[in-house]
Design a protein around this motif. Structure first.
Motif, PDB file in Angstrom:
ATOM      1  N   HIS A   1       0.841  -1.197   0.000  1.00 25.68           N
ATOM      2  CA  HIS A   1       0.000   0.000   0.000  1.00 25.68           C
ATOM      3  C   HIS A   1       0.877   1.249   0.000  1.00 25.68           C
ATOM      4  O   HIS A   1       1.938   1.268   0.632  1.00 25.68           O
ATOM      5  CB  HIS A   1      -0.939   0.002   1.214  1.00 25.68           C
ATOM      6  CG  HIS A   1      -1.993   1.052   1.091  1.00 25.68           C
ATOM      7  ND1 HIS A   1      -1.756   2.365   1.405  1.00 25.68           N
ATOM      8  CD2 HIS A   1      -3.263   0.985   0.634  1.00 25.68           C
ATOM      9  CE1 HIS A   1      -2.851   3.067   1.149  1.00 25.68           C
ATOM     10  NE2 HIS A   1      -3.781   2.252   0.686  1.00 25.68           N
TER      11      HIS A   1
ATOM     12  N   GLY B   1      -7.504   9.188  -0.356  1.00 25.25           N
ATOM     13  CA  GLY B   1      -7.904  10.002   0.784  1.00 25.25           C
ATOM     14  C   GLY B   1      -8.064  11.479   0.478  1.00 25.25           C
ATOM     15  O   GLY B   1      -8.162  12.295   1.393  1.00 25.25           O
TER      16      GLY B   1
ATOM     17  N   SER C   1     -10.302   7.304  -3.416  1.00 16.79           N
ATOM     18  CA  SER C   1     -11.522   8.117  -3.340  1.00 16.79           C
ATOM     19  C   SER C   1     -12.717   7.481  -4.045  1.00 16.79           C
ATOM     20  O   SER C   1     -13.581   8.195  -4.574  1.00 16.79           O
ATOM     21  CB  SER C   1     -11.261   9.537  -3.852  1.00 16.79           C
ATOM     22  OG  SER C   1     -10.329  10.201  -3.000  1.00 16.79           O
TER      23      SER C   1
HETATM   24  P1  13P Z   1      -9.624   6.205   0.038  1.00 21.30           P
HETATM   25  O1  13P Z   1     -10.757   5.379  -0.542  1.00 21.30           O
HETATM   26  O2  13P Z   1      -9.916   6.713   1.407  1.00 21.30           O
HETATM   27  O3  13P Z   1      -9.164   7.251  -0.933  1.00 21.30           O
HETATM   28  O4  13P Z   1      -8.399   5.187   0.219  1.00 21.30           O
HETATM   29  C1  13P Z   1      -8.038   4.363  -0.832  1.00 21.30           C
HETATM   30  C2  13P Z   1      -7.051   3.377  -0.338  1.00 21.30           C
HETATM   31  O5  13P Z   1      -5.929   3.717   0.007  1.00 21.30           O
HETATM   32  C3  13P Z   1      -7.473   1.968  -0.236  1.00 21.30           C
HETATM   33  O6  13P Z   1      -6.396   1.142   0.018  1.00 21.30           O
END
Ligand code: 13P
Length: 248
Positions: A94, A170, A210
């Motif tokens: 990640h 995010g 997102s």
């Molecule tokens: P968000 O959906 O909060 O943007 O995060 C995506 C993510 O990092 C999933 O591993």
């Protein structure tokens, strides 16, 4: 086309109270048959979730695993322990672990090979930063991330590839369906070249960054988007269930 796959990455969020509420919301949701839905709580809540979540609908993933087997590695959890505990999946590479914990492409490749050897399925994450995209090095960056996986992984049947552009994680700035499709098609081509068409056609390439209950449907219509890895929206049961029902 490949079996639709949705992952919910809870990251380092939750409390005993909020996890119990989320599990109840998920259990109340209707999940289509024939898709894979995987939720990934923090390690400390995995036991609770395993005991209370309806596992006819949802599978479990860890958010990380150690690069090797059991031993003197304080603070780590191994792939062998996850297998032993009955956790079938792990998220590796990640972007938050790459950028905040210094995990290199090589480390992610080795972790992926080790987890697969221990019997886990791996959600392997890659993606470029905004600077890399804007400076024209996006495909080079993705190639290097993929090369490190290809160097280590022999059997791709238990790998799901998650394309998560760092600038979309995010931020509320989701990739457009066209932006995501462009990269997914590129990754499919890369895999066809390096691994052969049989592997590339079967590989699930999922999008993260997102994803919400309102943008998931348009994204899922894209030919090479086989599902999602969801962060923030996976902490809300109804929104996550909607995303699980977005198969294109
Ligand atoms: P968000 O959906 O909060 O943007 O995060 C995506 C993510 O990092 C999933 O591993």
């Amino acid at each position: 086309s490949a079996k639709f796959f949705v992952g919910g990455n809870w990251k380092a969020n939750g409390s005993t109270a909020s996890v119990a509420k989320l599990v109840d919301e998920l259990n109340a949701g209707t999940i289509p048959r024939g898709i894979d839905v995987v939720v990934s709580p923090p390690f400390i809540y995995i036991d609770y979730v395993m005991q209370h979540l309806d596992r006819a609908k949802y599978q479990l993933a860890a958010q990380n695993a150690w690069i090797g087997g059991n031993g003197a590695f304080t603070g780590e959890v191994t792939a062998e322990q996850l297998t032993d505990f009955g956790v079938p999946w792990v998220i590796l590479g990640h972007s938050e672990r790459r950028s905040l914990c210094g995990e290199s492409n090589e480390v992610v490749g080795k972790k992926t090979a080790h987890a697969l050897a221990a019997g886990l399925g791996v959600i392997a994450c890659i993606g470029e930063t905004l600077d890399q995209r804007n400076s024209g090095s996006m495909f080079k960056v993705l190639d290097a991330q993929m090369d490190a996986l290809v160097a280590e992984v022999k059997d791709w049947s238990k790998v799901v590839l998650a394309y998560e552009p760092v600038w979309a994680i995010g931020t509320g700035v989701v990739a457009t369906p066209e932006q995501a499709q462009e990269v997914h098609a590129y990754l499919r081509q890369y895999c066809t070249k390096k691994l052969g068409a049989a592997v590339a056609d079967k590989l699930r390439i999922i999008y993260g960054g997102s994803v919400s209950d309102t943008n998931c449907k348009d994204l899922s219509k894209q030919e090479d988007i086989d599902g999602f890895l969801v962060g923030g929206a996976s902490l809300k049961g109804p929104a996550f269930v909607t995303i699980c029902n977005a198969a294109g």
